[in-house]
Structure formats: C-alpha cells, structure tokens
Motif scaffolding. Structure first.
Motif, PDB file in Angstrom:
ATOM      1  N   LEU A 391       0.836  -1.195   0.000  1.00 44.97           N
ATOM      2  CA  LEU A 391       0.000   0.000   0.000  1.00 44.97           C
ATOM      3  C   LEU A 391       0.878   1.254   0.000  1.00 44.97           C
ATOM      4  N   LEU A 392       1.943   1.232   0.795  1.00 45.15           N
ATOM      5  CA  LEU A 392       2.873   2.359   0.819  1.00 45.15           C
ATOM      6  C   LEU A 392       3.666   2.467  -0.475  1.00 45.15           C
ATOM      7  N   LEU A 393       4.142   1.316  -0.997  1.00 45.59           N
ATOM      8  CA  LEU A 393       4.914   1.336  -2.235  1.00 45.59           C
ATOM      9  C   LEU A 393       4.075   1.798  -3.412  1.00 45.59           C
ATOM     10  N   ALA A 394       2.804   1.380  -3.433  1.00 42.48           N
ATOM     11  CA  ALA A 394       1.910   1.819  -4.509  1.00 42.48           C
ATOM     12  C   ALA A 394       1.690   3.321  -4.433  1.00 42.48           C
ATOM     13  N   GLY A 410      -2.087  15.604  -6.885  1.00 44.21           N
ATOM     14  CA  GLY A 410      -2.880  15.767  -5.686  1.00 44.21           C
ATOM     15  C   GLY A 410      -3.475  14.449  -5.211  1.00 44.21           C
ATOM     16  N   ILE A 411      -3.941  13.627  -6.148  1.00 47.87           N
ATOM     17  CA  ILE A 411      -4.485  12.312  -5.810  1.00 47.87           C
ATOM     18  C   ILE A 411      -3.406  11.445  -5.175  1.00 47.87           C
ATOM     19  N   ALA A 412      -2.222  11.448  -5.779  1.00 46.77           N
ATOM     20  CA  ALA A 412      -1.120  10.637  -5.251  1.00 46.77           C
ATOM     21  C   ALA A 412      -0.709  11.100  -3.857  1.00 46.77           C
ATOM     22  N   ALA A 413      -0.654  12.416  -3.645  1.00 44.07           N
ATOM     23  CA  ALA A 413      -0.276  12.949  -2.334  1.00 44.07           C
ATOM     24  C   ALA A 413      -1.309  12.579  -1.282  1.00 44.07           C
ATOM     25  N   GLY A 414      -2.594  12.748  -1.614  1.00 42.09           N
ATOM     26  CA  GLY A 414      -3.655  12.408  -0.677  1.00 42.09           C
ATOM     27  C   GLY A 414      -3.672  10.934  -0.340  1.00 42.09           C
ATOM     28  N   ASN A 415      -3.463  10.100  -1.356  1.00 44.39           N
ATOM     29  CA  ASN A 415      -3.457   8.659  -1.129  1.00 44.39           C
ATOM     30  C   ASN A 415      -2.286   8.233  -0.247  1.00 44.39           C
ATOM     31  N   PHE A 422      -2.916   5.285   7.943  1.00 49.79           N
ATOM     32  CA  PHE A 422      -3.485   3.958   8.189  1.00 49.79           C
ATOM     33  C   PHE A 422      -2.478   3.056   8.891  1.00 49.79           C
ATOM     34  N   VAL A 423      -1.253   3.030   8.385  1.00 49.80           N
ATOM     35  CA  VAL A 423      -0.222   2.200   8.992  1.00 49.80           C
ATOM     36  C   VAL A 423       0.064   2.666  10.417  1.00 49.80           C
ATOM     37  N   ALA A 424       0.116   3.986  10.610  1.00 52.46           N
ATOM     38  CA  ALA A 424       0.467   4.531  11.928  1.00 52.46           C
ATOM     39  C   ALA A 424      -0.573   4.195  12.983  1.00 52.46           C
ATOM     40  N   ILE A 425      -1.847   4.427  12.682  1.00 52.65           N
ATOM     41  CA  ILE A 425      -2.863   4.223  13.721  1.00 52.65           C
ATOM     42  C   ILE A 425      -3.266   2.765  13.842  1.00 52.65           C
ATOM     43  N   SER A 426      -2.901   1.938  12.857  1.00 50.12           N
ATOM     44  CA  SER A 426      -3.196   0.508  12.969  1.00 50.12           C
ATOM     45  C   SER A 426      -2.434  -0.125  14.122  1.00 50.12           C
ATOM     46  N   ALA A 427      -1.341   0.503  14.545  1.00 50.09           N
ATOM     47  CA  ALA A 427      -0.542  -0.032  15.643  1.00 50.09           C
ATOM     48  C   ALA A 427      -1.206   0.166  16.997  1.00 50.09           C
ATOM     49  N   VAL A 428      -2.233   1.030  17.060  1.00 48.10           N
ATOM     50  CA  VAL A 428      -2.882   1.288  18.354  1.00 48.10           C
ATOM     51  C   VAL A 428      -4.409   1.265  18.261  1.00 48.10           C
ATOM     52  N   SER A 429      -4.957   0.781  17.139  1.00 42.66           N
ATOM     53  CA  SER A 429      -6.406   0.835  16.947  1.00 42.66           C
ATOM     54  C   SER A 429      -6.905  -0.417  16.238  1.00 42.66           C
ATOM     55  N   VAL A 447      -7.780   4.694  -7.309  1.00 44.34           N
ATOM     56  CA  VAL A 447      -7.758   5.903  -8.148  1.00 44.34           C
ATOM     57  C   VAL A 447      -6.332   6.411  -8.318  1.00 44.34           C
ATOM     58  N   ALA A 448      -5.536   6.368  -7.249  1.00 46.81           N
ATOM     59  CA  ALA A 448      -4.146   6.827  -7.341  1.00 46.81           C
ATOM     60  C   ALA A 448      -3.353   5.985  -8.325  1.00 46.81           C
ATOM     61  N   GLY A 449      -3.625   4.683  -8.368  1.00 45.85           N
ATOM     62  CA  GLY A 449      -2.921   3.825  -9.313  1.00 45.85           C
ATOM     63  C   GLY A 449      -3.242   4.137 -10.751  1.00 45.85           C
ATOM     64  N   ALA A 450      -4.460   4.654 -10.996  1.00 49.03           N
ATOM     65  CA  ALA A 450      -4.880   4.951 -12.367  1.00 49.03           C
ATOM     66  C   ALA A 450      -4.688   6.409 -12.745  1.00 49.03           C
ATOM     67  N   ALA A 451      -4.532   7.291 -11.775  1.00 49.58           N
ATOM     68  CA  ALA A 451      -4.489   8.725 -12.049  1.00 49.58           C
ATOM     69  C   ALA A 451      -3.351   9.150 -12.972  1.00 49.58           C
ATOM     70  N   PRO A 452      -2.109   8.646 -12.799  1.00 49.96           N
ATOM     71  CA  PRO A 452      -1.043   9.049 -13.724  1.00 49.96           C
ATOM     72  C   PRO A 452      -1.351   8.680 -15.175  1.00 49.96           C
ATOM     73  N   ALA A 453      -1.926   7.496 -15.372  1.00 51.12           N
ATOM     74  CA  ALA A 453      -2.298   7.090 -16.729  1.00 51.12           C
ATOM     75  C   ALA A 453      -3.391   7.996 -17.277  1.00 51.12           C
ATOM     76  N   LEU A 454      -4.268   8.448 -16.387  1.00 51.02           N
ATOM     77  CA  LEU A 454      -5.323   9.363 -16.793  1.00 51.02           C
ATOM     78  C   LEU A 454      -4.738  10.645 -17.357  1.00 51.02           C
ATOM     79  N   GLU A 455      -3.718  11.170 -16.712  1.00 52.99           N
ATOM     80  CA  GLU A 455      -3.091  12.388 -17.200  1.00 52.99           C
ATOM     81  C   GLU A 455      -2.412  12.163 -18.544  1.00 52.99           C
TER      82      GLU A 455
END
Length: 484
Positions: A391-394, A410-415, A422-429, A447-455
């Motif tokens: 998930l992080l590598l993607a 923007g999509i890539a940054a948000g994702n 998600f990884v951080a809070i999974s350790a305590v939640s 969406v992040a995986g497809a967004a670069p191809a979209l551009e």
C-alpha cells in the motif's frame, strides 16, 4: 394484458407489505417491520447491479456510511456474551448489503474475466486477496464459526471493492466519478450530522466522561476514522479543484474537521495530523503546515474537551478500568495478555473477531498487527504486512509517476497521506474492524494507481492548444488536470 397483471400484482404486493409492516410495528418487531422495505430496495439495487454494475458500485460508495443508521443489532452486536452466535448481525442491512455486493461483484468479475481473458491486477491486489483468503481459512477453524465467518466476509468486501474499482478504472472516466461518489457520501454524512445537531439531537454516544459525535455510524471511533481518510485525501486534491466544487469541498472539509475533533478519537486526530504532514511535505506547502499548527491551537482553545481528552494520557488506566485515561498503558497490558492466544494455532490463528471471546476484558486487540497474528496466525500476519508495505509502495509509485501541477499529483499525495496514517494508527487501533471506512481507503488507492495514466492518456501537448481550454473543457466536473 401482461402489463395490467403486473400492475395488479405490484399493487397487491405493496398492500400486503404495508399491512405486514404495520402489524410488525404494532408488535414492536422492528426487524420484521423493515423486511418489506429491505426486500424492495434489494430488488432495485439488484436490478441496478445486473444491468449497470459500474453505477451500482458508485452507489455503494455514496450510501455506505448511511447504512449503519438502520443497524438492527445495535452497537453491542458481535461482542462476547451479547451476540453468542452472530445471528443478530446477519440481519443487519450492512451485512445483507455486503453479501449482495460480494455476489454481484463475483458474477460481474467472472463475466469480465471471460470477456477480456483476464482481470487487471497489481501486487497490491494479490496482497489484499491473500488477506481475505487467510481470514476465511482462519474463520473456518474458529470456536464460533458464525461470528468469525461474518467478520471474514466483511473484510472480503474491502478486498473485492478494490478489485472491482481496479477493473472499472480501465475506463479512465471512472476516476473522477469515483471521487465524486466518495465525497458525495461525505456530503450526505455531514448534512445528516448538521441537521440533527441543529435540532438539538446530535448523533452521539457517551464514553466515560465525554459525549462524542458518532454521525451515522454506531461508534464515534468509526466516524472519526472515516473523516480522517476523507480529510487527508480532500486536502491533497483541494488545490486542483475549481469553481463551485472547490467551494463545496472547502465547506465539507471545514465541517468534517470540526466533527472529527468532536468525535474525540485520539488515534484519528493524530492520524489526520500525520497524513496532512505527509501531504504538505509532498506538495512542499509551508502554508499547509502553518495552517495545521494553527488549527490544532484553535481546536484545543475552542473545544476544551479535545484538550481534556489528550490530557488524560497522564492518567493511569488498568485492564478492566474506565474507558478513559491513559489507554496506551492499558493497551500494553492487554497486548501482553492476548499475544499468547496465538499459541493455540500459530499457523492460522484463532479466527477473525475471536479475541474478544477469549479474554476477560472481552475487547478487540486495539492493534491490527497483533490482531493479524493472533486471529489469522503467521500466514495471516505475513499477508497483512505485505498489504501494508505494498500500500505504501503503490502510493510512492503513483507519486513518482504523477506529473507536477496536475490532479494526479494531488491524488497521489492524498493517497500516500492516507496510507501512512493507516499504517500509523493501525498499531494502536482496530482500524481493520472499520470495514465501512476501509472502502474509501482502497478507493483512494485504486484511483491513485490509475491517475497518472489518466493524465498521460487524456492530456494533449500544451503546444497543441492553450492550457485555458483544458480547464474550460472540464469545467463541468470542477476537477482540473492542472493547478490553477
């Protein structure tokens, strides 16, 4: 003649359904009362799934948070000593919706694989499928198979949602449609919470000494995690949204931030801070970092309960104590207690959702890494870790491929911000239990995986036409490919 018969049959069926509902309400049987309505809605949704599956998937994303309003089993369902066989939860609309989604998606994916010869896959797809498969295998060996199998099916809906969206994004027009569906869900949730708050009956729950906003969800923690993901991603794409959609998104993000603070969910608030820092660093936005610090100060000043909640970290809480105080210290003690549960079956674990049935505290692990090990064994833990890493590598790969100054960036940054949070809070939640919120995490990843191809596919060279035309061409959607 046929149409008259159908009309008459529908009229009779409606009358019978209305009579049945009235009788059930008179008897106080709420579960029976909603069955006719659920059946009618099921037929409509089923017809949509069979005829226009893409629209059906978008509808599921748009309405999923509101489904918990009709939860018949209540917020205690699934807890040890409350729902011994998991029967009550099987009648919840969310459960029925999940099963129908799995069936419809399975049929659609099979037809698509037959038509195209194969399905689009990625390493993250494989890791998610392994997480779902290990959950199912572990559930079959659990002490309480119905409870555990139900949890495994809920996890599987997250996996299948990602697979479905990955296929739909072969048509790049779905990228913007998915984002509109996701933030359409946020608009509905925020409107519901605002309206009830203005009427003096805010949707909330009492935990310890705090009243915590829960929105349409059964628990405030679920609401907090949902808002956390949508806030992080929303701030990632905000600068690339224009026109009326930019104003609407700004209002939604502002109200969502306030509601997140009112959930008093410390892990979600910290996760939001972590995610927004990632977004600000990726976008090299000092203003976002400054705004984040200012928002934290104002939040504590205007909402004292938030500061009081974090101040409780200095108060000790023991296992079996009140549900407030230094819950991190409590977690450490609880983790040392439950880690030995895996010794019963270290390969496949004790089964999803089974930890709470095996301890005196009767609570979930509050650590998804430990939960993966205890409940799905070493095999499940490896699958879960692979999912986290991929998930992080993607997210990093999407960021490298996204052209600067574009919506894809923007999509890539948000994702990426959502993935890190998600990884951080999974350790305590218990984030993995918040299946309704994970639908949106995997939607952002898809969406992040497809967004670069979209551009690359849809953007013509700048020399062939003015940049202003590009913005005008897509002004209806409000989601531009280039920063204003």
């Amino acid at each position: 003649m046929t149409s008259r018969l159908l009309t008459g049959a529908m009229a009779v069926a409606s009358a019978v359904a209305a009579g049945f509902t009235a009788w059930a309400l008179g008897e106080g049987a709420l579960g029976l009362a909603v069955l006719p309505v659920a059946a009618a809605l099921g037929l409509v949704v089923g017809a949509l799934a069979l005829t226009r599956f893409g629209a059906y998937a978008l509808l599921m994303l748009a309405v999923r948070p509101m489904v918990d309003l009709f939860k018949l089993s209540g917020p205690t369902a699934g807890k040890a000593g409350v729902d011994a066989e998991g029967v009550s939860r099987t009648l919840d609309p969310s459960t029925i919706l999940g099963v129908l989604f799995l069936i419809a998606a399975g049929l659609w994916l099979a037809a698509r694989a037959r038509e195209h010869g194969r399905l689009r896959t990625s390493p993250l797809t494989v890791a998610l499928l392994m997480v779902g498969a290990t959950a199912l295998v572990s559930a079959l060996g659990a002490d309480k198979v119905p409870n555990s199998l139900l949890e495994a099916l809920r996890i599987l809906t997250v996996v299948v949602m990602f697979v479905v969206l990955e296929q739909l994004l072969g048509d790049h027009r779905y990228a913007r449609r998915i984002l509109l569906a996701v933030y359409g869900s946020l608009a509905i949730v925020v409107a519901y919470t605002v309206i009830l708050s203005l009427t003096g009956n805010p949707p909330a729950e009492v935990k310890g000494s705090f009243v915590r906003i829960s929105g349409p969800f059964a628990q405030s923690t679920t609401f907090g995690r949902y808002l956390m993901f949508l806030l992080i991603f929303g701030f990632g794409i905000f600068r690339y949204v224009h026109g009326r959609l930019r104003v609407a998104l700004g209002v939604l993000l502002g109200l969502s931030f306030v509601f997140l603070l009112l959930t008093n969910t410390r892990s979600a608030i910290l996760g939001l801070a972590i995610g927004l820092i990632v977004v600000a660093l990726v976008q090299r936005s000092a203003r976002m970092l400054l705004a984040l610090g200012l928002a934290a100060v104002l939040g504590v000043a205007l909402l004292p309960a938030v500061g009081d909640r974090f101040a409780q970290l200095a108060e000790a809480r023991q296992v079996g104590g009140a549900p407030t105080g230094n819950t991190l210290a409590w977690r450490l003690g609880y983790w040392s207690e439950i880690v030995s549960l895996a010794n019963r079956n270290p390969v496949t674990g004790i089964g999803p959702n089974m930890t709470q049935f095996q301890t005196d505290e009767a609570k979930k692990p509050h650590n998804d890494f430990l939960r993966a090990y205890v409940e799905t064994g070493v095999v499940g833990l490896l699958a879960y870790l692979a999912m986290m890493v991929l998930l992080l590598l993607a997210g990093l790969r999407a960021l490298r491929r996204a052209p600067p100054g574009t919506l894809a960036r923007g999509i890539a940054a948000g994702n990426l911000g959502c993935a890190v949070a998600f990884v951080a809070i999974s350790a305590v939640s218990n984030v993995l239990s918040s299946v309704a919120t994970l639908w949106y995490l995997v939607a952002f990843a898809a969406v992040a995986g497809a967004a670069p191809a979209l551009e690359v596919v849809t953007t013509e060279p700048v020399t062939s036409r003015p940049v202003t035309n590009k913005v005008e061409e897509h002004g209806d959607s409000g989601l531009s490919r280039h920063s204003a």
